[in-house]
Design a protein around this motif. Structure first.
Motif, PDB file in Angstrom:
ATOM      1  N   LEU A  60       0.874  -1.241   0.065  1.00  0.00           N
ATOM      2  CA  LEU A  60      -0.078   0.065  -0.010  1.00  0.00           C
ATOM      3  C   LEU A  60       0.758   1.111   0.224  1.00  0.00           C
ATOM      4  O   LEU A  60       0.252   2.363  -0.149  1.00  0.00           O
ATOM      5  CB  LEU A  60      -0.850   0.159   1.434  1.00  0.00           C
ATOM      6  N   GLU A  61       2.066   1.176   0.117  1.00  0.00           N
ATOM      7  CA  GLU A  61       2.906   2.363   0.425  1.00  0.00           C
ATOM      8  C   GLU A  61       2.935   3.211  -0.513  1.00  0.00           C
ATOM      9  O   GLU A  61       2.389   4.512  -0.428  1.00  0.00           O
ATOM     10  CB  GLU A  61       4.421   1.856   0.838  1.00  0.00           C
ATOM     11  N   ALA A  62       3.512   2.905  -1.784  1.00  0.00           N
ATOM     12  CA  ALA A  62       3.190   3.966  -3.022  1.00  0.00           C
ATOM     13  C   ALA A  62       1.829   4.771  -3.162  1.00  0.00           C
ATOM     14  O   ALA A  62       1.770   6.008  -3.326  1.00  0.00           O
ATOM     15  CB  ALA A  62       3.596   3.509  -4.207  1.00  0.00           C
ATOM     16  N   ARG A  63       1.000   3.631  -3.012  1.00  0.00           N
ATOM     17  CA  ARG A  63      -0.479   4.313  -3.269  1.00  0.00           C
ATOM     18  C   ARG A  63      -0.943   5.020  -2.383  1.00  0.00           C
ATOM     19  O   ARG A  63      -1.596   6.137  -2.592  1.00  0.00           O
ATOM     20  CB  ARG A  63      -1.516   3.120  -3.521  1.00  0.00           C
ATOM     21  N   HIS A  64      -0.518   4.912  -1.122  1.00  0.00           N
ATOM     22  CA  HIS A  64      -1.416   6.004  -0.018  1.00  0.00           C
ATOM     23  C   HIS A  64      -0.223   6.602   0.649  1.00  0.00           C
ATOM     24  O   HIS A  64      -0.374   7.527   1.586  1.00  0.00           O
ATOM     25  CB  HIS A  64      -2.085   4.840   0.901  1.00  0.00           C
ATOM     26  N   GLY A  65       0.876   6.744   0.204  1.00  0.00           N
ATOM     27  CA  GLY A  65       2.047   7.659   0.785  1.00  0.00           C
ATOM     28  C   GLY A  65       2.219   7.058   2.113  1.00  0.00           C
ATOM     29  O   GLY A  65       2.566   7.882   3.102  1.00  0.00           O
ATOM     30  N   LEU A  66       2.327   5.819   2.544  1.00  0.00           N
ATOM     31  CA  LEU A  66       2.668   5.196   3.737  1.00  0.00           C
ATOM     32  C   LEU A  66       3.955   4.802   3.884  1.00  0.00           C
ATOM     33  O   LEU A  66       4.728   4.392   2.730  1.00  0.00           O
ATOM     34  CB  LEU A  66       1.445   4.070   3.858  1.00  0.00           C
ATOM     35  N   TYR A  67       4.393   4.378   5.132  1.00  0.00           N
ATOM     36  CA  TYR A  67       5.554   3.769   5.229  1.00  0.00           C
ATOM     37  C   TYR A  67       5.581   2.759   6.411  1.00  0.00           C
ATOM     38  O   TYR A  67       4.984   3.075   7.256  1.00  0.00           O
ATOM     39  CB  TYR A  67       6.921   4.732   5.549  1.00  0.00           C
ATOM     40  N   THR A  68       6.073   1.615   5.995  1.00  0.00           N
ATOM     41  CA  THR A  68       6.093   0.487   7.048  1.00  0.00           C
ATOM     42  C   THR A  68       7.601   0.183   7.645  1.00  0.00           C
ATOM     43  O   THR A  68       8.373  -0.013   6.834  1.00  0.00           O
ATOM     44  CB  THR A  68       5.612  -0.811   6.451  1.00  0.00           C
TER      45      THR A  68
END
Length: 194
Positions: A60-68
């Motif tokens: 989901l990172e790229a699509r939602h601007g998230l970082y895990t």
């Protein structure tokens, strides 16, 4: 004469100094409410579950601007704590993380995978995360084969106002990105993983 034992409390800066001095060597520890706590060893079901969850959220990172972040510390200086949760999701960039550790305000979702650590995650970490204002906290409970979801922290009381158990066959949507629904069966280990 009996002398009562006292526990030493450390601040985050004291903890950093001990790490830099090599006090803990190869031991896995974290700072919780001013106490240095030994972390439970990671066994196969725990290890595989952490990485399975990380893979889900990294998609989901790229699509939602998230970082895990996996097993990375974040600081709660006002509580003399630097926990190292199994996984947390932030909107903070990797560059921001390189310059300073994430703080509670950066964390959208925090996850602990619990087997032998279940008591510590419920009794020590849950109130710590609530007091810090972590908006959503999950315990992936391997012992009881479910996901415990905690939301709406009451910082003053150190509790969560909303608690829910997600069993196999059910799905959960993180509050910060509700369009993402994930089945408990995808997160919990398959019986063959144990």
């Amino acid at each position: 004469m009996t002398v009562a034992a006292t526990r030493a409390r450390f601040g985050v800066q004291d903890y950093y100094k001990m790490i830099e001095a090599g006090v803990f060597e190869d031991r896995r520890v974290e700072l919780l409410d001013g106490e240095i706590v030994e972390m439970s060893p990671s066994e196969n079901p725990h290890h595989f579950t952490v990485h399975r969850i990380a893979r889900l959220f990294r998609a989901l990172e790229a699509r939602h601007g998230l970082y895990t972040f996996v097993q990375s510390p974040f600081a709660i200086p006002d509580q003399a704590s630097e926990p190292e949760p199994d996984l947390y999701v932030t909107r903070a960039s990797l560059l921001d993380q390189a310059e300073q550790k994430a703080g509670p305000q950066d964390v959208l979702l925090l996850i602990e995978v619990a087997d032998s650590s279940l008591r510590k995650d419920r009794m020590d970490k849950l109130p710590l995360y609530a007091r810090a204002g972590i908006a959503e906290f999950w315990i992936v409970n391997l012992a009881e084969d479910c996901i415990e979801v905690y939301r709406s922290p009451d910082q003053a009381m150190g509790v969560y106002g909303e608690e829910r158990i997600i069993a196999r066959g059910e799905a959960i949507c993180p509050k910060a990105f509700p369009e993402f629904s994930v089945a408990a069966n995808v997160i919990l280990p398959n019986r063959g993983d144990e």
